[in-house]
Enzyme design. Structure first.
Site, PDB file in Angstrom:
ATOM      1  CE  LYS A  37      -0.121  -0.239   4.992  1.00  4.73           C
ATOM      2  NZ  LYS A  37      -0.550  -1.124   6.062  1.00  4.73           N
ATOM      3  CE1 TYR A  86      14.133  32.402   1.168  1.00  5.95           C
ATOM      4  CE2 TYR A  86      14.193  30.005   1.360  1.00  5.95           C
ATOM      5  CZ  TYR A  86      14.022  31.146   0.591  1.00  5.95           C
ATOM      6  OH  TYR A  86      13.732  31.029  -0.742  1.00  5.95           O
ATOM      7  CG  MET A  99      10.014  24.055  -2.201  1.00  5.12           C
ATOM      8  SD  MET A  99       9.069  24.958  -3.425  1.00  5.12           S
ATOM      9  CE  MET A  99       8.083  26.039  -2.438  1.00  5.12           C
TER      10      MET A  99
HETATM   11  C1  LIG Z   1       0.134  -1.979   6.758  1.00  2.08           C
HETATM   12  C2  LIG Z   1      -0.454  -3.197   7.259  1.00  2.08           C
HETATM   13  C3  LIG Z   1       0.336  -4.294   7.652  1.00  2.08           C
HETATM   14  C4  LIG Z   1       1.845  -4.280   7.648  1.00  2.08           C
HETATM   15  O1  LIG Z   1       2.308  -3.672   8.828  1.00  2.08           O
HETATM   16  P1  LIG Z   1       3.857  -3.604   9.155  1.00  2.08           P
HETATM   17  O2  LIG Z   1       3.903  -3.076  10.529  1.00  2.08           O
HETATM   18  O3  LIG Z   1       4.465  -2.692   8.172  1.00  2.08           O
HETATM   19  O4  LIG Z   1       4.374  -4.975   9.047  1.00  2.08           O
HETATM   20  C5  LIG Z   1      -0.308  -5.450   8.020  1.00  2.08           C
HETATM   21  N1  LIG Z   1      -1.647  -5.521   8.040  1.00  2.08           N
HETATM   22  C6  LIG Z   1      -2.439  -4.482   7.728  1.00  2.08           C
HETATM   23  C7  LIG Z   1      -3.908  -4.640   7.789  1.00  2.08           C
HETATM   24  C8  LIG Z   1      -1.872  -3.280   7.330  1.00  2.08           C
HETATM   25  O5  LIG Z   1      -2.648  -2.267   6.995  1.00  2.08           O
END
Ligand SMILES: *Cc1c(COP(=O)(O)O)cnc(C)c1O
Length: 814
Positions: free
Chosen positions: A483, A709, A758
């Site tokens: 993801k 800056y 930036m």
């Molecule tokens: C992101 C996620 C994981 C993985 O988690 P990690 O801590 O990166 O291993 C596992 N299960 C679900 C439902 C997630 O959303």
């Protein structure tokens, strides 16, 4: 192929309207990828999902004058072949075509490795035999017949992949194509959603070999071994694989990197230098050896061929170039097929002009007159503005090219001529045989935004996955969470790599992320954790598997499922709430849930939940409670469902800290990247990502002078500062400016001084020996990603997902 419309109509029992003597050499089915209209008929394929009928007007506009269609159209200037069923038409024609050719044939099926093995076999055999193969991964009910239609009189050998996605498909495939030599590759769980068991899947795949004389099969899977021996005991069966009872196997220690790999082929042993030693590669090499032996190549030839194999680059690389050019680079291999694929590919880009850089085609069995007349015909149809021919052979045919054509003896001569400086705002296709090293041209044309890169080491990711796997039972499946662009690392690249290494599942947050993966050719099952209502139709269209976390979502998804006309039990995943209080079903909802599930056309593929604090030893009691709730509620659900889906609850730190609760699958995320809060585990993982740049300028600063800056840094003594081209727009938080964070140079930490801008920041380099252009480490290894996250007062996850897309990701393998 080469038939008249009349012959085709006779073979397929169809009707002709118009000119029955017209010659047809190609059948096109996708209006977007028509690269040539000469002797090409457009087949309007009708499937449940799509109707080719609606593209007919568009292809006629492109110049197609013959169509094959189920419904006659009203246009007397177009030749029409009218068929009852477009898919059956294609299959009948391909069957006839295949049966009337007399080539030796290899048919490849299995879950993983089909395309790789096909490409490897092609690379190894196309010098020995005039060979034809399936383009890309054309292996479906439509892809296979189209592949077979490429067979020509000159071909001596055909290598075709055969895929199935549903029960009963293989019989149809075998009816069209009956290979003499069968190859069954690794059987995995991918694609198995439509099959009730692994046995059913294997039985189905084996049907391809009904008429084969000899079958090579991976017998590391015991069930495959058993079933193939029951079914085909009278055929010549040859097993290969890493277990030592195979006919073809490895007898040396593959982890001893000093030693070559020693292969045993029946009684004979010989050694091979192989660097890539993962299981999949080695297993595929054994299959390759089996077939090369069968086709009578000597051990010496086999050694040379395997040595020359390059990792298979399946996609063409597109790169932004200087002067607003777009470069499509394929300097990996060059033959007519790959040239056609490249032409299809560039057709999809919208640039006013296009140019081609093309080298000699080496290793072709055709005589050069014929070969280059075919090449020039294809090229001429593309209407390139300029064509640059590199190589003495192709240059001698320059008169056959209609575009403005230039010739060069070699790549250096081309570069020295500076002709590329005139190209702007174009698509430039680079297509060359490896020997010509046209990647040198790519380097000149490539736009270097800046030298900042996020470097991702795929081998380290594999190591980390294998480390986590080593803690688990061998049968426990693994889902990789990709993801949020695979935690910022690049969702396609990571998924493609993991698919190659047989990951069981991929997990994305939103449907869009899954769709993108499917469009790029990822076939591994994908679970969508948060399918939004508007995306249910693409979830179904792209065969993604939704997480269902409430009755409301279940109802809505089911409605869409009915609308889509879905027939088979659709795979879904049930999320249980066990203490995180984010998404999921609570215990009092389970009765209503199962009643609904049992009445719907769905299959619960898995039941899962998520641990909120598996990385925190101080929350052990809480976590054990979550696990207890999960055990109780998932067991109840299974009891009520009457069948047993996969269960999973562990994330990366769950795998290391609560290994006993692995159930049938685990979900790895940050652990594959090499991060964990457990110092003992950390020692065994490898960094897989580093963020680097180079010093733009070094300045001497006098006491009292200010930097950046708002003059937030004023030198208390004379010092030296370096400016580096990374700023908050790249994902470096402004809060680590002014001596909160450090940057690594020559493995020493240098404080950030002044406010972060930036696109740039300044660091104090008085204490290190640095010069302009030197490499700088933003994180990993000094500072580590974990230390960098501490500067930012956050976790490694947020650091990674905050790195801006403008930072170029580069991927390295050994
Ligand atoms: C992101 C996620 C994981 C993985 O988690 P990690 O801590 O990166 O291993 C596992 N299960 C679900 C439902 C997630 O959303």
């Amino acid at each position: 192929m080469n038939y008249t419309a009349k012959e085709i109509a006779q073979i397929t029992n169809s009707k002709i309207i118009g000119n029955s003597e017209i010659k047809i050499k190609n059948i096109a089915f996708d209006s977007r990828t028509i690269y040539s209209t000469r002797h090409t008929a457009f087949l309007a394929i009708n499937t449940k999902k799509n109707s080719g009928q609606k593209y007919i007007e568009n292809v006629i506009e492109k110049g197609i004058d013959t169509i094959i269609t189920e419904h006659q159209i009203d246009n007397s200037s177009i030749n029409q072949i009218i068929t009852k069923n477009s898919v059956e038409f294609l299959q009948t024609l391909a069957k006839y075509h295949f049966e009337h050719s007399d080539i030796n044939s290899i048919g490849i099926t299995g879950s993983n490795g089909k395309t790789i093995l096909k490409e490897w076999l092609y690379q190894c055999l196309s010098n020995e035999y005039v060979t034809v193969k399936s383009p890309k991964s054309f292996n479906s009910q439509i892809g296979l017949p189209l592949s077979l239609l490429q067979i020509d009189r000159k071909h001596e050998l055909g290598i075709f992949e055969v895929g199935i996605s549903k029960p009963d498909e293989m019989e149809k495939q075998e009816n069209v194509f009956h290979p003499k030599i069968g190859l069954l590759t690794h059987i995995g769980t991918a694609h198995s959603a439509n099959f009730s068991s692994e046995e059913e899947l294997i039985q189905e795949k084996l049907k391809l070999f009904k008429h084969s004389e000899i079958i090579f099969y991976n017998s590391d899977n015991e069930l495959t071994h058993k079933l193939i021996n029951q079914l085909y005991s009278s055929k010549n069966l040859i097993s290969y694989g890493l277990k030592n009872n195979n006919d073809i196997t490895i007898v040396s220690d593959v982890n001893d990197r000093i030693q070559d790999i020693k292969v045993k082929y029946f009684e004979e042993e010989f050694s091979l230098p192989i660097n890539q030693r993962d299981e999949a590669t080695l297993t595929n090499v054994l299959a390759l050896i089996g077939i090369l032996k069968e086709l009578k190549l000597s051990n010496l030839q086999i050694k040379e061929k395997i040595d020359a194999l390059k990792a298979i680059e399946m996609r063409l690389e597109s790169i932004e170039g200087i002067r607003n050019n777009l470069i499509i680079n394929d300097s990996y291999n060059l033959d007519l097929d790959s040239l056609k694929i490249a032409f299809q590919f560039i057709g999809e880009y919208n640039k006013p002009k296009k140019s081609l850089i093309l080298t000699d085609i080496l290793d072709s069995n055709e005589n050069s007159e014929e070969l280059y007349s075919e090449v020039s015909e294809l090229v001429n149809e593309q209407k390139f503005d300029k064509v640059f021919l590199i190589g003495e052979e192709i240059s001698s045919f320059y008169k056959q090219f209609n575009s403005e054509t230039y010739t060069f003896n070699n790549t250096n001569q081309f570069i020295d001529s500076k002709v590329i400086n005139d190209l702007e705002n174009q698509v430039i296709l680079l297509k060359g045989a490896r020997k010509f090293e046209i990647e040198k041209i790519k380097e000149i044309l490539e736009l270097r935004k800046h030298d900042t890169v996020l470097e991702i080491n795929l081998n380290a990711i594999l190591h980390n996955i294998n480390f986590h796997k080593s803690l688990l039972k061998p049968e426990t499946k693994m889902m990789a969470m990709v993801k949020a662009n695979a935690y910022g690392l690049g969702s396609y690249e990571i998924s493609e790599f993991l698919q190659h290494h047989h990951i069981d599942y991929l997990g994305v947050a939103f449907a869009d992320e899954g769709v993108e993966l499917r469009k790029k050719g990822i076939t591994t099952p994908i679970i969508v954790m948060n399918p939004e209502q508007h995306s249910y139709d693409s979830v179904i269209e792209y065969n993604l598997e939704p997480e269902i976390y409430s009755l409301r979502v279940l109802e809505l998804f089911n409605e869409q499922l009915i609308k889509s006309g879905n027939q088979l039990k659709y795979p879904i995943h049930i999320k249980l709430e066990t203490g995180m209080h984010r998404l999921g079903f609570k215990d009092f909802e389970l009765d209503e849930l199962t009643e609904k599930l049992n009445a719907m056309n769905v299959k619960v593929q898995s039941i899962f939940s998520h641990l909120s604090s598996s990385d925190m030893p101080e929350e052990k009691e809480f976590t054990l409670n979550q696990l207890k709730t999960f055990e109780k509620n998932s067991s109840y659900l299974i009891y009520k469902l009457g069948y047993e889906p996969i269960r999973h609850i562990l994330n990366s730190s769950g795998i290391t800290n609560y290994t006993d609760y692995q159930y049938n699958m685990v979900r790895i995320g940050i652990g594959m990247i090499g991060e964990t809060s457990n110092p003992e585990i950390k020692k065994q993982l490898q960094h897989s990502v580093s963020f680097k740049t180079v010093i733009s300028q070094i300045s001497d600063i006098k006491t009292g002078e200010s930097v950046g800056y708002s003059r937030r840094f004023k030198a208390e003594e004379d010092t030296k500062i370096a400016t580096i081209p990374v700023g908050y727009a790249d994902g470096i938080p402004r809060l680590i400016g002014n001596k909160v964070g450090n940057i690594g140079i020559n493995n020493q930490l240098c404080p950030i001084v002044g406010s972060i801008c930036m696109d740039m920041m300044m660091i104090d380099v008085d204490n290190v020996n640095a010069k302009e252009g030197d490499s700088v480490t933003i994180f990993n290894s000094n500072p580590s990603l974990e230390e960098f996250a501490k500067y930012c007062d956050t976790i490694t996850y947020e650091v990674l997902t905050s790195i801006s897309p403008r930072v170029k990701r580069i991927y390295i393998k050994n």
